[in-house]
Design a protein around this motif. Structure first.
Motif, PDB file in Angstrom:
ATOM      1  N   LYS A   1       0.817  -1.219   0.000  1.00  0.00           N
ATOM      2  CA  LYS A   1       0.000   0.000   0.000  1.00  0.00           C
ATOM      3  C   LYS A   1       0.848   1.266   0.000  1.00  0.00           C
ATOM      4  O   LYS A   1       0.374   2.318  -0.406  1.00  0.00           O
ATOM      5  CB  LYS A   1      -0.910   0.016   1.225  1.00  0.00           C
ATOM      6  N   GLN A   2       2.070   1.175   0.480  1.00  0.00           N
ATOM      7  CA  GLN A   2       2.922   2.353   0.638  1.00  0.00           C
ATOM      8  C   GLN A   2       4.252   2.149  -0.095  1.00  0.00           C
ATOM      9  O   GLN A   2       5.175   1.557   0.458  1.00  0.00           O
ATOM     10  CB  GLN A   2       3.202   2.605   2.127  1.00  0.00           C
ATOM     11  N   PRO A   3       4.380   2.626  -1.335  1.00  0.00           N
ATOM     12  CA  PRO A   3       5.639   2.453  -2.064  1.00  0.00           C
ATOM     13  C   PRO A   3       6.835   3.063  -1.320  1.00  0.00           C
ATOM     14  O   PRO A   3       7.941   2.543  -1.391  1.00  0.00           O
ATOM     15  CB  PRO A   3       5.409   3.178  -3.387  1.00  0.00           C
ATOM     16  N   GLN A   4       6.599   4.138  -0.579  1.00  0.00           N
ATOM     17  CA  GLN A   4       7.691   4.762   0.169  1.00  0.00           C
ATOM     18  C   GLN A   4       8.194   3.822   1.264  1.00  0.00           C
ATOM     19  O   GLN A   4       9.389   3.773   1.539  1.00  0.00           O
ATOM     20  CB  GLN A   4       7.235   6.086   0.819  1.00  0.00           C
ATOM     21  N   ALA A   5       7.290   3.093   1.867  1.00  0.00           N
ATOM     22  CA  ALA A   5       7.681   2.148   2.909  1.00  0.00           C
ATOM     23  C   ALA A   5       8.556   1.048   2.327  1.00  0.00           C
ATOM     24  O   ALA A   5       9.533   0.613   2.944  1.00  0.00           O
ATOM     25  CB  ALA A   5       6.450   1.548   3.585  1.00  0.00           C
ATOM     26  N   LEU A   6       8.227   0.601   1.137  1.00  0.00           N
ATOM     27  CA  LEU A   6       9.032  -0.424   0.483  1.00  0.00           C
ATOM     28  C   LEU A   6      10.428   0.110   0.172  1.00  0.00           C
ATOM     29  O   LEU A   6      11.428  -0.581   0.374  1.00  0.00           O
ATOM     30  CB  LEU A   6       8.349  -0.905  -0.793  1.00  0.00           C
ATOM     31  N   GLN A   7      10.506   1.348  -0.283  1.00  0.00           N
ATOM     32  CA  GLN A   7      11.802   1.965  -0.566  1.00  0.00           C
ATOM     33  C   GLN A   7      12.627   2.076   0.718  1.00  0.00           C
ATOM     34  O   GLN A   7      13.822   1.777   0.721  1.00  0.00           O
ATOM     35  CB  GLN A   7      11.605   3.354  -1.187  1.00  0.00           C
TER      36      GLN A   7
END
Length: 87
Positions: free
Chosen positions: A41-47
């Protein structure tokens, strides 16, 4: 007779250990699913997780070679692969 009782007790301990292990595996799989859903849900979290992993590997005293790949590149590659599969 005592040998049979000892074997039965050992079998019961082994059974309980397997049940406890299976329950632990179930809890771990549920937590991994929650984490995967959050990251999806959160691409920033994956980064951030990716960068954290790189930091952990870099701090390790090993001979690991790291090739950082931008997440945007991976997303584009995923789209290309999905298009080839659909056609």
């Amino acid at each position: 007779m005592f040998l049979a009782l000892a074997q039965q007790a050992q079998a019961e301990r082994t059974r309980r250990a397997k049940v406890i292990h299976a329950l632990g595996e179930n809890e771990v799989s549920e937590q991994l699913l929650l984490a995967a859903n959050t990251l999806a849900k959160q691409p920033q979290a994956l980064q951030l997780r990716y960068l954290q992993t790189l930091t952990e590997i870099a701090g390790d005293k090993s001979n690991t070679v790291i090739f950082p790949i931008p997440m945007d590149f991976m997303q584009g590659l995923k789209q290309i692969l999905e298009n080839k599969v659909v056609k």
